[in-house]
Scaffold this motif. Structure first.
Motif, PDB file in Angstrom:
ATOM      1  N   PHE A 261       0.838  -1.206   0.000  1.00 45.12           N
ATOM      2  CA  PHE A 261       0.000   0.000   0.000  1.00 45.12           C
ATOM      3  C   PHE A 261       0.868   1.248   0.000  1.00 45.12           C
ATOM      4  O   PHE A 261       1.939   1.275   0.602  1.00 45.12           O
TER       5      PHE A 261
ATOM      6  N   CYS B  28      -4.574   2.952   4.340  1.00 45.67           N
ATOM      7  CA  CYS B  28      -5.003   1.856   3.467  1.00 45.67           C
ATOM      8  C   CYS B  28      -4.532   0.521   4.043  1.00 45.67           C
ATOM      9  O   CYS B  28      -5.294  -0.454   4.107  1.00 45.67           O
TER      10      CYS B  28
ATOM     11  N   ASP C 207     -10.522   1.933   3.731  1.00 51.18           N
ATOM     12  CA  ASP C 207      -9.609   3.012   4.121  1.00 51.18           C
ATOM     13  C   ASP C 207     -10.397   4.161   4.745  1.00 51.18           C
ATOM     14  O   ASP C 207     -11.389   4.619   4.182  1.00 51.18           O
TER      15      ASP C 207
ATOM     16  N   HIS D 191      -9.181   7.430   0.369  1.00 57.96           N
ATOM     17  CA  HIS D 191      -8.246   7.494  -0.769  1.00 57.96           C
ATOM     18  C   HIS D 191      -8.822   6.890  -2.039  1.00 57.96           C
ATOM     19  O   HIS D 191      -8.237   7.067  -3.121  1.00 57.96           O
ATOM     20  N   TRP D 192      -9.922   6.189  -1.923  1.00 55.64           N
ATOM     21  CA  TRP D 192     -10.568   5.659  -3.129  1.00 55.64           C
ATOM     22  C   TRP D 192     -10.878   6.787  -4.121  1.00 55.64           C
ATOM     23  O   TRP D 192     -10.929   6.589  -5.330  1.00 55.64           O
TER      24      TRP D 192
ATOM     25  N   LEU E  69      -4.054   5.648  -6.977  1.00 58.31           N
ATOM     26  CA  LEU E  69      -3.524   5.073  -5.739  1.00 58.31           C
ATOM     27  C   LEU E  69      -3.836   3.593  -5.583  1.00 58.31           C
ATOM     28  O   LEU E  69      -3.126   2.885  -4.877  1.00 58.31           O
ATOM     29  N   CYS E  70      -4.892   3.143  -6.203  1.00 58.26           N
ATOM     30  CA  CYS E  70      -5.470   1.851  -5.830  1.00 58.26           C
ATOM     31  C   CYS E  70      -5.084   0.708  -6.764  1.00 58.26           C
ATOM     32  O   CYS E  70      -5.557  -0.420  -6.575  1.00 58.26           O
TER      33      CYS E  70
ATOM     34  N   CYS F 258      -3.827  -2.477  -5.108  1.00 59.63           N
ATOM     35  CA  CYS F 258      -4.604  -2.953  -3.965  1.00 59.63           C
ATOM     36  C   CYS F 258      -5.396  -4.214  -4.327  1.00 59.63           C
ATOM     37  O   CYS F 258      -5.896  -4.333  -5.450  1.00 59.63           O
TER      38      CYS F 258
ATOM     39  N   GLN G 249     -10.361  -5.575  -1.535  1.00 57.55           N
ATOM     40  CA  GLN G 249     -10.265  -4.329  -0.778  1.00 57.55           C
ATOM     41  C   GLN G 249     -10.781  -3.161  -1.614  1.00 57.55           C
ATOM     42  O   GLN G 249     -11.418  -2.238  -1.085  1.00 57.55           O
ATOM     43  N   GLN G 250     -10.512  -3.179  -2.889  1.00 56.14           N
ATOM     44  CA  GLN G 250     -11.030  -2.115  -3.760  1.00 56.14           C
ATOM     45  C   GLN G 250     -12.559  -2.091  -3.716  1.00 56.14           C
ATOM     46  O   GLN G 250     -13.174  -1.018  -3.639  1.00 56.14           O
TER      47      GLN G 250
ATOM     48  N   CYS H 281     -13.621  -0.540  -0.409  1.00 55.99           N
ATOM     49  CA  CYS H 281     -13.471   0.921  -0.360  1.00 55.99           C
ATOM     50  C   CYS H 281     -14.485   1.618  -1.259  1.00 55.99           C
ATOM     51  O   CYS H 281     -15.031   2.665  -0.890  1.00 55.99           O
TER      52      CYS H 281
HETATM   53  S1  SF4 Z   1      -8.781   0.411  -2.586  1.00 56.51           S
HETATM   54 FE1  SF4 Z   1      -6.874   0.042  -1.487  1.00 56.51          FE
HETATM   55  S2  SF4 Z   1      -5.494   1.656  -2.144  1.00 56.51           S
HETATM   56 FE2  SF4 Z   1      -7.553   2.269  -2.719  1.00 56.51          FE
HETATM   57  S3  SF4 Z   1      -8.312   3.481  -1.002  1.00 56.51           S
HETATM   58 FE3  SF4 Z   1      -8.927   1.386  -0.605  1.00 56.51          FE
HETATM   59  S4  SF4 Z   1      -7.295   0.517   0.663  1.00 56.51           S
HETATM   60 FE4  SF4 Z   1      -6.505   2.365  -0.295  1.00 56.51          FE
END
Ligand code: SF4
Length: 419
Positions: free
Chosen positions: A283, A288, A298, A302-303, A308-309, A312, A316-317, A320
Motif C-alpha cells: 500500500f 489503506c 480506508d 483514498h478511493w 492510488l489503488c 490494492c 479491498q477495492q 473501499c
Molecule cells: S482500494 Fe486500497 S489503495 Fe484504494 S483506497 Fe482502498 S485501501 Fe486504499
C-alpha cells in the motif's frame, strides 16, 4: 487506574513511572512538541511522552528542536492524557483513528511501554472499537503480544518501521536486528492484532538496491500488509545528516513539507514487490494498510484519489468503493459545525472536497468523520503525486486548471487557529 491494576506481565509492581518534565522546560518546548493531542493524517495523536534515544538521523524531531531530548519524559500523567484524548472535539468513539506516541518517542521503549498499555487498556475498557496505530522499531516480546491480544474491542495495528538501511549514521538501530525480530514475534503471535511492515524511509542510494529491497520485502512475508513511503527532506535533518557525512540525493531546492517519493521510485518499489513473489499486499498509504489489515475500508477516503489503488487487492477495492460516499452539503455542514468551522467555504468535487483557510490539523477530523478526502486550495494535491512532494512528479495542465477553478470559487477565509 494504576499500572499494578493492569496486571501487565513483566511490568506490574516494579514498573517505574517516567518523570514529569518540569514546567519551565515544558514552557520552552516548540508548540508542536508541546501539543499533547493533535490531529495527523493517520489519526488523532496522543503524545504526552517526548524524548527518544534511538537517534535516527532523519528523525522529524529535528524540525521542532527536540532531537537532543534523549530521555522520555511525561508532559502530563497518563490518566490525564487519556482524558484529554477522549474529550477532544475530534474524538468520536468507534470512528476516529488514534495514534499513540507517534511523534516524539518510541512506544515500546522500556519506560514508555507501560504507559502505552495503560492507554490501550483504558480505551478498551470503555468498549471503544477505534483503530489504534502503534508505530515502533523497537523490541516487541511474546509477553507484549499477549497484552495486545488480551484487548477485546480496539482494532490495534502495530506498524514496524523497517527500512533495510544498514548505515548506522542514518539508523543506529540498524546494527542490531531488533526490528526484524520484533516483526517475527508479532507475526507469530497475532490473532486480532494487525501487523504492518512500515517500509520507510525509502531513499535513492540508501536502500534502493535490488538486494536490500528484496530483503525488506521478504521481512514482510508474514505481515498483514506492507506500507511504503519516502523521506521528509527538510533543512534541519538535511543539515544533521550532512554533518555526519551522509550523502543525500536531494538538495536545498528540494525541501518540502511533504515526503519525497518520485514516480520513478514508486515504480521501482512496486516492481520489486511484484518480483518478490510474496503474498503480502502493498500500500502507498498508511490508512489503506491499516484498514485492509482489519478487513475495513480506508478511513481517509483514498478511493477518491486517482492512481492510488492499482496495487490494492480487488476485494479491498470493492470494500473501499462501497464505503466511499460523496457527502451531501448537509452532512458536511453538520461536521463543520460540530468542529467549530461553520462558514468555511467549500466546494464538493469528484473524490474530494476543496476547502479554504483550514490547517491540516483542522482538515483531518473532517476527513475521518466523513471518510472523504478534504483538500486545501492553498496546498493542493495533484494527480500522481498522491500527497507527496512534487519532486519527481509530472503535474498536468488539467490538474492545475482544477486547482485554479476551486480557488476562484472559494473566497479565502481567515485561517482558523489550531486547537
Ligand atoms: S482500494 Fe486500497 S489503495 Fe484504494 S483506497 Fe482502498 S485501501 Fe486504499
Amino acid at each position: 487506574m494504576t499500572l499494578v491494576d493492569l496486571g501487565i506481565p513483566g511490568i506490574g509492581r516494579t514498573a517505574k513511572q517516567l518523570p514529569l518534565m518540569p514546567a519551565d522546560e515544558q514552557a520552552g518546548l516548540d508548540p508542536y512538541m508541546a501539543t499533547i493531542v493533535g490531529y495527523r493524517k493517520s489519526g488523532l495523536s496522543l503524545n504526552h511522552i517526548i524524548g527518544c534515544p534511538l537517534d535516527c538521523g532523519y528523525c522529524v524531531r529535528h524540525f521542532w528542536g527536540n532531537f537532543d531530548d534523549k530521555s522520555p519524559h511525561l508532559l502530563v500523567p497518563t490518566e490525564q492524557a487519556i482524558d484529554m484524548l477522549i474529550t477532544h472535539p475530534g474524538f468520536e468513539p468507534h470512528v476516529t483513528p488514534v495514534q499513540v506516541f507517534n511523534k516524539a518517542t518510541d512506544p515500546f521503549l522500556p519506560g514508555v511501554k507501560p504507559h502505552l498499555f495503560q492507554v490501550l487498556t483504558a480505551l478498551d475498557e470503555r468498549g471503544y472499537t477505534n483503530h489504534i496505530l502503534v508505530i515502533t522499531r523497537f523490541k516487541i516480546t511474546a509477553e507484549d503480544m499477549a497484552v495486545l491480544e488480551s484487548l477485546q474491542h480496539l482494532r490495534v495495528t502495530l506498524l514496524l518501521t523497517y527500512s533495510g538501511i544498514r548505515d548506522e549514521r542514518i539508523e543506529p538501530i540498524a546494527k542490531s536486528d531488533i526490528t526484524l525480530t520484533s516483526l517475527r514475534t508479532a507475526a507469530a503471535h497475532k490473532q486480532r492484532t494487525a501487523v504492518v511492515l512500515y517500509w520507510r524511509p525509502i531513499v535513492p542510494g540508501w536502500n534502493t538496491d535490488p538486494a536490500t529491497m528484496a530483503h525488506v520485502l521478504d521481512a514482510g512475508r508474514d505481515a498483514d500488509a506492507i506500507v511504503f513511503t519516502g523521506y521528509y527532506h527538510q533543512e534541519a535533518n538535511d543539515a544533521y545528516l550532512r554533518s555526519l557525512g551522509v550523502e543525500l540525493p536531494f538538495g536545498p531546492d528540494d525541501y518540502h513539507r511533504r515526503k519525497t517519493m518520485s514516480d520513478e521510485l514508486d515504480a521501482t518499489v512496486v516492481a520489486a514487490w511484484r518480483a518478490s513473489g510474496i503474498n503480502t499486499p502493498l500500500f502507498r498509504k498508511t490508512s489503506c494498510g491499516v484498514g485492509y489489515a482489519h478487513g475495513a475500508a480506508d478511513y481517509n477516503g483514498h478511493w477518491g484519489v486517482p492512481g492510488l489503488c492499482d496495487i490494492c487487492p480487488a476485494k479491498q477495492q470493492r470494500r473501499c468503493a462501497a464505503a466511499h460516499t460523496t457527502p451531501t452539503p448537509a452532512a458536511l455542514d453538520a461536521v463543520l459545525g460540530r468542529l467549530g468551522f461553520t462558514g468555511v467555504p467549500y466546494r464538493i468535487d469528484e473524490g474530494h472536497i476543496w476547502v479554504s483557510g483550514l490547517t491540516e490539523m483542522q482538515r483531518y477530523p473532517i476527513q475521518h468523520l466523513l471518510g472523504f478526502q478534504i483538500w486545501n486550495v492553498d496546498s493542493p494535491h495533484f494527480d500522481g503525486a498522491h500527497g507527496r512532494s512534487p519532486l519527481g512528479h509530472t503535474i498536468g495542465e488539467t490538474d492545475l486548471a482544477a486547482v485554479e477553478a476551486a480557488k476562484a470559487e472559494l473566497t479565502l477565509a481567515a485561517r482558523y487557529e489550531d486547537d
